[in-house]
Motif scaffolding. Sequence first.
Motif, mmCIF file in Angstrom:
data_model
loop_
_atom_site.group_PDB
_atom_site.id
_atom_site.type_symbol
_atom_site.label_atom_id
_atom_site.label_comp_id
_atom_site.label_asym_id
_atom_site.label_seq_id
_atom_site.Cartn_x
_atom_site.Cartn_y
_atom_site.Cartn_z
ATOM 1 N N GLN A 270 0.802 -1.219 0.000
ATOM 2 C CA GLN A 270 0.000 0.000 0.000
ATOM 3 C C GLN A 270 0.834 1.268 0.000
ATOM 4 N N HIS A 271 2.031 1.211 0.555
ATOM 5 C CA HIS A 271 2.847 2.421 0.653
ATOM 6 C C HIS A 271 4.310 2.029 0.809
ATOM 7 N N VAL A 272 5.186 2.833 0.247
ATOM 8 C CA VAL A 272 6.629 2.610 0.353
ATOM 9 C C VAL A 272 7.274 3.904 0.844
ATOM 10 N N THR A 273 8.097 3.778 1.858
ATOM 11 C CA THR A 273 8.819 4.938 2.379
ATOM 12 C C THR A 273 10.296 4.792 2.055
ATOM 13 N N ILE A 274 10.856 5.801 1.414
ATOM 14 C CA ILE A 274 12.264 5.796 1.044
ATOM 15 C C ILE A 274 12.992 6.851 1.877
ATOM 16 N N PRO A 275 14.147 6.503 2.473
ATOM 17 C CA PRO A 275 14.893 7.508 3.239
ATOM 18 C C PRO A 275 15.217 8.736 2.390
ATOM 19 N N VAL A 276 15.234 9.868 3.034
ATOM 20 C CA VAL A 276 15.553 11.115 2.341
ATOM 21 C C VAL A 276 17.066 11.312 2.344
ATOM 22 N N ALA A 277 17.599 11.781 1.227
ATOM 23 C CA ALA A 277 19.028 12.081 1.154
ATOM 24 C C ALA A 277 19.315 13.370 1.913
ATOM 25 N N PHE B 190 22.860 1.387 -1.497
ATOM 26 C CA PHE B 190 23.270 1.774 -2.845
ATOM 27 C C PHE B 190 22.069 1.798 -3.783
ATOM 28 N N GLU B 191 21.154 0.835 -3.625
ATOM 29 C CA GLU B 191 19.940 0.833 -4.450
ATOM 30 C C GLU B 191 19.054 2.024 -4.123
ATOM 31 N N ILE B 192 18.962 2.365 -2.855
ATOM 32 C CA ILE B 192 18.183 3.546 -2.466
ATOM 33 C C ILE B 192 18.810 4.799 -3.067
ATOM 34 N N ASP C 283 20.497 5.010 -5.778
ATOM 35 C CA ASP C 283 20.217 5.035 -7.211
ATOM 36 C C ASP C 283 18.860 5.670 -7.494
ATOM 37 N N ARG C 284 17.865 5.355 -6.682
ATOM 38 C CA ARG C 284 16.539 5.961 -6.850
ATOM 39 C C ARG C 284 16.595 7.473 -6.590
ATOM 40 N N LEU C 285 17.308 7.852 -5.560
ATOM 41 C CA LEU C 285 17.385 9.274 -5.225
ATOM 42 C C LEU C 285 18.197 10.048 -6.258
ATOM 43 N N LYS C 286 19.186 9.402 -6.869
ATOM 44 C CA LYS C 286 19.924 10.044 -7.969
ATOM 45 C C LYS C 286 18.989 10.337 -9.136
ATOM 46 N N THR C 287 18.098 9.405 -9.420
ATOM 47 C CA THR C 287 17.147 9.612 -10.508
ATOM 48 C C THR C 287 16.306 10.853 -10.253
ATOM 49 N N VAL D 115 23.176 9.308 1.654
ATOM 50 C CA VAL D 115 22.158 8.319 1.990
ATOM 51 C C VAL D 115 22.736 7.464 3.116
ATOM 52 N N ASN D 116 22.311 7.757 4.325
ATOM 53 C CA ASN D 116 22.857 7.084 5.506
ATOM 54 C C ASN D 116 21.949 5.909 5.853
#
Length: 427
Positions: free
Chosen positions: A16-23, A372-374, A376-380, A37-38
């Motif tokens: 239902q929801h995904v939370t991604i850490p903020v850079a 590292f995958e996270i 990559d998303r934040l780089k996008t 990205v810690n």
Amino acid sequence: MLQPDRTQPPAFQTIQHVTIPVAQAYTLDNGLPLRVVNAGEQPVLRLELIFRAGAWHETTPGAAQFTVRMLNEGTRRRTAAQISEAFDQYGAFTEFSPGNDRSSLTVYCLARHLPALLPVLRDVLHEAIFPENELQTQKSIARQTLKVNLEKTAFVATQRFKARVFGPGHPYGRSQQDEAIAALTRETLVDFYEKHLSGQPFTLFLSGRVSETEVKLLNEAFGTEPLAAEPPKSPAHPVRVTAHAPELVERPDSVQSSVRVGKRLFNRRHPDYFRFLVLNEVLGGYFGSRLMKNIREDKGFTYGIHSSLTSLTHEGYFAIGTDVKKENTVQTLDEIRKEISLLQTELVPTDELETVRNYMLGAFVGSLNTPFEIADRLKTIYFDDLPADFYETYVEHLRDVSAEDVLETARQYLALDSLQEVVVGGK
């Protein structure tokens, strides 16, 4: 002890929801942006120095690729062997990656070794000398690799397809040519290096288990160097497509044909991006897609067929790709057209659409397992100038795509007479 009922599948819940850490955003003393990205439990870091120095910015074909790949081939202080040894002794892994829009220098290492590695990386960035003998070696390797690849139908089909979608002179449509590699000079590489890398602004991305100590180290290593007052402007590259009729590159000795079908489309910033993403998944985006079931499972024409929507900084394109026996080429193309036409005339059944969306959401969540995958998303988000919540709302966007949306999107963007077709092999 209570035994599970193995006649019943385990219960599952939809995402239902995904939370991604903020850079975390930092600015070094000289103005360079640093994003951190810690995350993660292990004391491992990935440091990326990312430049707007890809093929988009070159005036001589191949300049970006050879310049970036030769950064570690010698500096004023170190030979190529000494650079390699300096990284190897600390178990560090490096990547020098030229791309279409950007190029990057990447180091993977243990956090405790970062102080010893930064001087080497700084040396590579600011003191590269591009030795003539190393350049000749790299050119020889590239020409031999190209010669081998040009014998592969899949390689040639991809080259020809991109050239037809964007034009052979466009950075996204241009391919390596033996004559261009042979003509490259050291002076060309030095010129690209000085204009787009050394002394030019770049962005740092640091991911892993990061502390303020690493941030301070990066500021000391890269925050004191003066930067160019005005970085080079991004050039414009208009798309020039001159051909649309199907293209056949005959390979009489080949037992298979490589097929590419698709068109220039759009990137992540387009309002219909998520609709087309779901459409693509239904058509050929995963192993259970319609193209796989038809052409692989039912017809047995291929080991695999796949479709994708590729998003670049300035453009995007849709492509279907497969390799089949020559005698099955025409029927394969017919089946591809049939599957596209079905999506334009019939609604995707509810259960199929739900399966596709659940697969996409599961794959998305599964791609966020490491720091590292996270990153990559934040780089996008950062480089494509996307809304900060682009991935936070990913689930919502996919859930909002209806069967009617898929049908309308297929009608709008996949008209059969709008698709480019390339076959290398035979029909």
